[in-house]
Design a protein around this motif. Sequence first.
Motif, PDB file in Angstrom:
ATOM      1  N   ASN A 481       0.971  -1.373   0.069  1.00 30.46           N
ATOM      2  CA  ASN A 481      -0.008   0.126  -0.004  1.00 30.46           C
ATOM      3  C   ASN A 481       0.918   1.186   0.197  1.00 30.46           C
ATOM      4  O   ASN A 481       0.602   2.149  -0.944  1.00 30.46           O
ATOM      5  N   ASN A 482       1.817   1.261   0.813  1.00 33.87           N
ATOM      6  CA  ASN A 482       2.808   2.562   0.989  1.00 33.87           C
ATOM      7  C   ASN A 482       3.737   2.597  -0.181  1.00 33.87           C
ATOM      8  O   ASN A 482       4.307   3.776  -0.527  1.00 33.87           O
ATOM      9  N   VAL A 483       3.632   1.585  -0.733  1.00 36.05           N
ATOM     10  CA  VAL A 483       4.895   1.636  -2.115  1.00 36.05           C
ATOM     11  C   VAL A 483       4.255   2.260  -3.124  1.00 36.05           C
ATOM     12  O   VAL A 483       4.642   2.994  -3.890  1.00 36.05           O
ATOM     13  N   LEU A 484       2.881   1.691  -3.286  1.00 37.69           N
ATOM     14  CA  LEU A 484       2.086   2.231  -4.655  1.00 37.69           C
ATOM     15  C   LEU A 484       1.144   3.614  -4.395  1.00 37.69           C
ATOM     16  O   LEU A 484       0.857   4.110  -5.192  1.00 37.69           O
ATOM     17  N   GLU A 490       1.862   9.321 -10.302  1.00 39.89           N
ATOM     18  CA  GLU A 490       2.942  10.035 -11.251  1.00 39.89           C
ATOM     19  C   GLU A 490       2.773   9.490 -12.594  1.00 39.89           C
ATOM     20  O   GLU A 490       2.858  10.029 -13.392  1.00 39.89           O
ATOM     21  N   PHE A 491       1.817   8.466 -12.614  1.00 39.64           N
ATOM     22  CA  PHE A 491       1.846   7.933 -14.080  1.00 39.64           C
ATOM     23  C   PHE A 491       0.646   8.148 -14.732  1.00 39.64           C
ATOM     24  O   PHE A 491       0.240   8.017 -16.066  1.00 39.64           O
ATOM     25  N   ARG A 526      -0.067  14.119  -0.274  1.00 40.82           N
ATOM     26  CA  ARG A 526       0.899  15.227   0.526  1.00 40.82           C
ATOM     27  C   ARG A 526       1.854  15.494  -0.417  1.00 40.82           C
ATOM     28  O   ARG A 526       2.829  14.730  -0.706  1.00 40.82           O
ATOM     29  N   TYR A 527       1.775  16.513  -0.892  1.00 41.38           N
ATOM     30  CA  TYR A 527       2.544  17.226  -1.630  1.00 41.38           C
ATOM     31  C   TYR A 527       4.032  17.524  -1.210  1.00 41.38           C
ATOM     32  O   TYR A 527       5.203  17.634  -1.823  1.00 41.38           O
ATOM     33  N   ASP A 528       3.960  17.858   0.224  1.00 44.63           N
ATOM     34  CA  ASP A 528       5.155  18.183   0.833  1.00 44.63           C
ATOM     35  C   ASP A 528       6.360  16.794   0.949  1.00 44.63           C
ATOM     36  O   ASP A 528       7.377  17.174   1.028  1.00 44.63           O
ATOM     37  N   LEU A 529       5.555  15.682   0.731  1.00 42.53           N
ATOM     38  CA  LEU A 529       6.394  14.523   0.888  1.00 42.53           C
ATOM     39  C   LEU A 529       6.731  13.939  -0.519  1.00 42.53           C
ATOM     40  O   LEU A 529       7.216  13.176  -0.576  1.00 42.53           O
ATOM     41  N   ASN A 530       6.003  14.607  -1.454  1.00 39.53           N
ATOM     42  CA  ASN A 530       5.888  13.888  -2.741  1.00 39.53           C
ATOM     43  C   ASN A 530       5.914  14.710  -3.963  1.00 39.53           C
ATOM     44  O   ASN A 530       5.028  15.286  -4.681  1.00 39.53           O
ATOM     45  N   ALA A 531       7.235  15.481  -4.049  1.00 37.48           N
ATOM     46  CA  ALA A 531       7.292  16.403  -4.926  1.00 37.48           C
ATOM     47  C   ALA A 531       7.088  16.326  -6.369  1.00 37.48           C
ATOM     48  O   ALA A 531       6.640  17.088  -7.074  1.00 37.48           O
ATOM     49  N   HIS A 537      -4.848  20.341 -10.638  1.00 36.15           N
ATOM     50  CA  HIS A 537      -5.160  20.743 -11.720  1.00 36.15           C
ATOM     51  C   HIS A 537      -4.900  19.935 -12.847  1.00 36.15           C
ATOM     52  O   HIS A 537      -5.682  19.543 -13.712  1.00 36.15           O
ATOM     53  N   ALA A 538      -3.674  19.376 -12.890  1.00 32.31           N
ATOM     54  CA  ALA A 538      -3.111  18.490 -13.916  1.00 32.31           C
ATOM     55  C   ALA A 538      -4.059  17.249 -13.921  1.00 32.31           C
ATOM     56  O   ALA A 538      -4.324  16.381 -14.792  1.00 32.31           O
ATOM     57  N   LEU A 539      -4.372  16.668 -12.462  1.00 35.26           N
ATOM     58  CA  LEU A 539      -4.780  15.119 -12.559  1.00 35.26           C
ATOM     59  C   LEU A 539      -6.272  15.422 -12.979  1.00 35.26           C
ATOM     60  O   LEU A 539      -6.942  14.684 -13.492  1.00 35.26           O
ATOM     61  N   THR A 540      -6.999  16.689 -12.600  1.00 31.74           N
ATOM     62  CA  THR A 540      -8.281  17.065 -12.946  1.00 31.74           C
ATOM     63  C   THR A 540      -8.491  16.926 -14.602  1.00 31.74           C
ATOM     64  O   THR A 540      -9.453  16.313 -15.148  1.00 31.74           O
ATOM     65  N   THR A 541      -7.725  17.904 -15.116  1.00 30.85           N
ATOM     66  CA  THR A 541      -7.859  17.976 -16.420  1.00 30.85           C
ATOM     67  C   THR A 541      -7.436  16.777 -17.310  1.00 30.85           C
ATOM     68  O   THR A 541      -8.185  16.262 -18.121  1.00 30.85           O
ATOM     69  N   ARG A 542      -6.478  15.971 -16.814  1.00 30.69           N
ATOM     70  CA  ARG A 542      -6.260  14.470 -17.540  1.00 30.69           C
ATOM     71  C   ARG A 542      -7.465  13.581 -17.282  1.00 30.69           C
ATOM     72  O   ARG A 542      -8.010  12.968 -18.426  1.00 30.69           O
ATOM     73  N   LEU A 543      -7.973  13.389 -16.200  1.00 33.06           N
ATOM     74  CA  LEU A 543      -9.050  12.526 -15.976  1.00 33.06           C
ATOM     75  C   LEU A 543     -10.218  12.929 -16.574  1.00 33.06           C
ATOM     76  O   LEU A 543     -11.128  12.098 -17.242  1.00 33.06           O
TER      77      LEU A 543
END
Length: 1638
Positions: A481-484, A490-491, A526-531, A537-543
């Motif tokens: 779970n924490n790996v994925l 990101e993909f 958590r964007y502070d931990l996963n730069a 906005h990018a996710l919403t646009t893409r999906l």
Amino acid sequence: MTESRIKRLATTLMDATTDKDPLVQEQIYKALCELGESEPEEILNACDEYLRQHDKLAYPHRVIILKAMETVVKNNIALLDKSTAKVVIFLASNEMTKSKEVIRDWQQAASNVLVAVGQRFINKVMEEVLSKFQPGILPHYFVVQTFANLSVSNVFGMVPFLNSILGTMLPMLGMAKQDHMKSVFCYALQHFSESIQEYLANLDKAPDPTVRKDTFSNEIFSAYEVLFTGWLQHREAKLRLAVVEALGPMSHLLPGDKLEEQLPKLIPGILALYKKHTEAFYISKSLCQILEASVNIGSRSLDVQLDPLLGTLHPQICAPADPAVPLTVKNHTEVLRCFTVLACSFPDRVLAFLLPKLESSGERTRVGTLLIMRQIINSAPSQMEIKKPFILSSMRLPLQDGNNKVKRALVQVISAMAHHGYLEQPGGEAMVEFLVRQCALPSEPQPKKQPADADDLTSDGVRSISVNTLFLLSTTVDRMNNVLWPYLLEFVTPIPFTNALTPLCKSLLHLAVKKQEEGDNASLIRYDLNANLPSPHALTTRLLVVSSQPYVGDGRGAAALRLLSVLRCSVHPALEQLWSKKVPLLVEHIEENTEKPLSQKEWEEKLLLFLRETLAVVSDNTWICHFVTEMCRQLSSYNGVPTEKNFLYKCIGTTLGACASKDLVQKQLQELLEMARYHEEVEREGLASCFGICAINHLEETLAKLEDFVKSDVFKKSVGLFSIFKDRSDNEVEKIKSTLILCYGYVAMYAPKELVLSRIEADILKNIFQYFNTKDLTLKLCLIRSICMISQAIYNGAKCGDFVFSRKAELVAQMVEFIKAEPLETMRTPVRQRAMITCTYLVFLEPHLGDPDRTELLDTCLGSVLALPPLEPARDRDEDGGDAGHREVLYGDTISALKDLLKSLLQRNLTPHGLQDMFAHLGPWIKSNKEHERQRAVEVSAALLDFYLSKLKVSTVIPFYNLGVLIALFSPRCSDSLASVRQHAIDCVYSLLYIQLCYEGFARDHRDEMVEGLKALKKGLEEPDFTVLFHTCTNIAMVIGKRVPPEQLMSLLLAMFEGLADPDKNCSRAATVMINSLLKERGAVLQEKVPDIMSIIHGKLEEVDEEHVRKAAQQTVYILAAQHKSLVVSSLLSSALPFDSHTCAMWRSLASEPTLTSQILEQLLEKVNRDVPYKESKSFLLGSGSERIATPLPLAATCALYEIMSAPESGAAVLGLYPPLFVTLLLRVSCTVGVQLPKSLQSRERRSSSLGSAARSLHPASCAVETLKVMLARGGSEEVAVAVGSAGGWDLMASPERHHDGIAVLAGAMARHAGPRLPLIVKNLIPTLSSVFDSQRVTTTAFFAELLGSNVVNDLMLLETVMDNMMGRQKDACTLVRMLALRGLGNIAAGSPEKVRKHGAKLLASMVNGLDDKDDPHNLVALEAMSSLSKLLGHVEERDIQSMLLHIAIRIRPFFDSEQPELRHSSIVLFGNLSRFSEGDCEVFFEQILNGLVTLLLHLQDPKPEVVKACKFALRMCGPSMGCEGLCDMFLNHLREDRSLHYGEFMNNVCKHLMQSYPEMLNRLISTNLFYFKSSWVDIRAAAPMFIGFLVLHVDDEHSPQVDLDQLISALNLLLKDPVPAVRVKVAETLGRLVRIL
């Protein structure tokens, strides 16, 4: 005495082992086993004695006996005493060793006997077999094999002997010279070793717990030395494999020091075998056992052998296993076990060997290495724990491998790693990325033929495995779970991973839900931990964009939306409520539809609405600005997917519309214009729609940006504001212009109408007009579309009524020019269609078009569309492929556009004058001699007239002055050669007549019954049937004549006359309506001319094959006949036979008026009856043969009757003459069966048939049958005709052999469906029973016989009359008449059962007379008598039958076994029926039942199903009379007609009851069965011995002495030589059962 009989029985069976049929041999084996179950020791001794006495019996037959002995021993081992065991052991030992040569089947069977006995008598067996295992003497092959098998089957009994056996065996190993002996020693050593290991593993259960491994170690080692040093190098492959199979188990028993000492030689020796054997499983299995034994003793020398071991085993895995060859799969398993053993002991060295192999150039090497890695990751987790980083780093190169098989293997390794914590290590992310990349592999097109290498793996295969693996890791491996999460996010946005979106979204959704379950805020990203994560906005646009194509990529739309929903709080906190409500509705919409029904436009609208609602809820300008910037950034990513890019443009327009920053709007519009790929049509559309949507809220900014674009240097090719365009070609500049113009069109269409109307001419058209002078197709189409959108915007605007479009005429003229420029010979572009749509909207706008402009527009559009050559889809598809379908749609759309344009023009002048003006232009096209032009013109006309009618509002009654001219224009077209023209023409007439009614003052919704009738006539115009067309046109003319006002009639007629010259002959048919009016007025004075007129009519019909000519001629004939019927009938009867089609048509015309038709029918009946039906030929009179020739006049009259009655109008006349017509035609059929045509007519009929001029056969019988059939149909008895036809009665009637059966079918149908007609028919038929013609007597008797089977004769009070007439026929000279008379009398039981009791004595006497008929060589009368008796018995008085009961039973008994199945069936059924009357004379009839019981039971196996059914019935009926309740119940339950019968099981139970109730009958039953041993029917021959077998199975000891066993065994012995194996099988089975009575 008993003993000798058992022996005799066993001997009989053993004698029969020489039978060559395998099924018989199998049954003999079973029979011996059955005997053995009863007396095991007796049979074993008998077998022993037989085999000793028949020393020369061939071994295949000895094998059967030995197998039976093995089975008897196995099943009865606990019952055997020592003496019998000893006898069996001694026999089996001798049989096994009698021949020194190896005869496998024989000696194996004997060995198996010893092994079976050894289960209990191991010491006795060993004593015997050891006696043949003497030191210093090489034993028999099967002695050694028996030891081996005993050691497996009886471990605890055998192991104590093994030490001494091994001691004796060891010296023998050196004596063995032959390969088969060496092999069997290996086999024995292998099984000895396995048995010892099993014994040692279960010491707690063993008889001697003191046994130790070292008890056997030295002997095993000595044997090992012989096998390894001597035999392993043998050239015979089978022997080497036998050795290697033995060495594996033996290695576990070797002394530790000896094994350690031997390993340096043993392992290389085993490994060397891989090169010598293609089948490696046994080598690998043995090697694995040796390795396990080595590890168990902690071997130090194994270290030295490691490299060669790895080097040899590795290629075994690299060779792919073939699932079709199970041993290759097993070999892989064993080799992987070897690697597990080695990896647990030498992890570093194994990895050092394997990991460099991943860099090999060979595909198989890389795949094999990965398979091994997966194995050791799974099976040696503790040893691999500290190696995880090293293993992960070694996977870098395989991650770059492009080979599909390597990819699959690597995915499997990644799956194993995930379960064991590898992916949590540094470098694990690369493995996850690889997995996702495989999920994104593109689909490959399916090859038409499978490649030669069927093992080839496609990308689809790798993708499927990867998708499943990713989903399993996400859902079932908690440590992942924490790996994925959130790494998989990101993909989502990168385009290369598009194909993986569906599995990615599903996995992320599952992970997100799990995160939510862990805590309230756990699912937030958590964007502070996963730069590296994409922004909200990018996710919403893409999906959102990928959801626009919801069914692509395994349904990614639903998956993307679900993920978007679960991320709603991460996207924006304000979206919680909106998205939780709206997203499920969107997903539901996708799932309720499928790809085809879902409207793409509707779906995009739903998504854009969802976007607008989202933007409204967020209401954060900064967020929206970031959002639109991200959308624009992603635009270039979708260059390869135009549909999605188009949707993204719409999303950008929607978001810009919600953006409060006007500067940002202008900046983004500027960027869009700079970035657009103008050469792509979808992109141009997308950009234009973006500008249009943006203009909803930002009209000023949008127009300003377009104005800047127009003024820019982009079109001047010089550096300036839009310098990005400076290097573009002329063609690209045209595409940019096209986009600009399209943008203006969309802005006009989308922008608020109150704002845009004032800007159209000043700001929009000003910039469009400068581009009209172009030849570029794209630009031209964009100009047309843009003008169309502008026109629509004006038309739909709130103030359009006040808006005067000053440049309207100019734009219409420009559209006309575009249309004129299109080539007339083809249509490849939509220019015409779109220009006409544009003109349609322009016409609606003010001001009106002037007459010259209107005329120009009309003529140009009509000429451009109607004159196009017709489509030829088949040819076009051949030449242009899929382009033909597109062109067909384009043609349809263009015609629709033309209709809409003409309607808009007509609406401007909705008056008769406007209509006349429109058809002045359309008229020439409607009358064109080219079909396709007519078709299009009339289709357009129908649409126009319907439109005119729908829009018409009449305030004052005015004349429709041009109605006649217009109706005359269209009504002839109702007979056009084209079906579509005919359909549209009647629509035109329909509309015109309603327009007239409106002008007469009727409301528009008024419905006139006669005019509405035109709609019903359309069906008749679908097919080009001349008769239907003429009839329809006549009806149309009637409607027109009654609805056209008087003042219009003359103009209508004048115009109609012109129509007679129409090049299409069909269209002149209306003129024929006038032809016959003169004859109606003046025909009476033409008596003398009737034959001439008839002749002329016939001649004209031959000359002209036109429908209206034929119809007119038929009307003429009718009119003449009404005035001169006899002359017309005589004239037509004199026509040559067979009647040609014209004569037939003339006859049928006489059927139209009932009174006239009745008179003509009576004349024809008189002609049929007056003349003799046939004449005998001379040859018949001389006695040399029979030939009957039909007379011509009755034949012609019969044909004429057919033609008249085939006309539906003749129905009333036929009804009035029903009885005489029926009787005459029935007797006509009777007299024509077997009658031939005159020779002159025969040749003429053949000639006519070849020319196709006669539809029906002229053969007398066929002709009569057809006429009778049509008479019934026309006389209201169609049900009779159909019923007879369904039963095949008509064909039977015309057959000389089955004529009476056909008549019976007819009579039955008449009784069911035409009862009231029968009294007069019967009255007319009775005199024919005395006819001189046999055929007529047969016909009438058959008819009456069948009538007696119906209650209708009783209801009509005809029963006594008909019955008396039937009894009077019993002495008829004709056998068939006598038989039919009996049938009729029997039928009374079905038709009038209550009358049987009254006439019982007479009826029974008739039947008994029939049974005793002396002139009945083929038993036909007897057969009928039996059948009829069966019917009558249920209804007669018991006293009437009692006196005849025994006589009938004895008389019919011989028929039970008749060769004729009908006689068997009828006699058995009758016997069953007779049993009802057995109570009064029970003992006498009971004796008859017993006499027939065996026969009835055996005939349940009769080859004829109807006889089987009869036997079931008879047995059910006899059951109650037999005094055995169990037997009676069995017959009732098991012998139901609808139930299948398991004969063997049934007979077993029957015999059980028989022996319980009638044991004294045993000998009698057996004797009767013996008679059937000689039956000609195989199944009965097989059933008889089975019957006996079941009888002896159930007889008790007290009654068994009745059986003459010697006679029975002799008979069975004789039958055992029957040529049919199935019979011999049953005999063998019965012989086995005789043990019961011995």
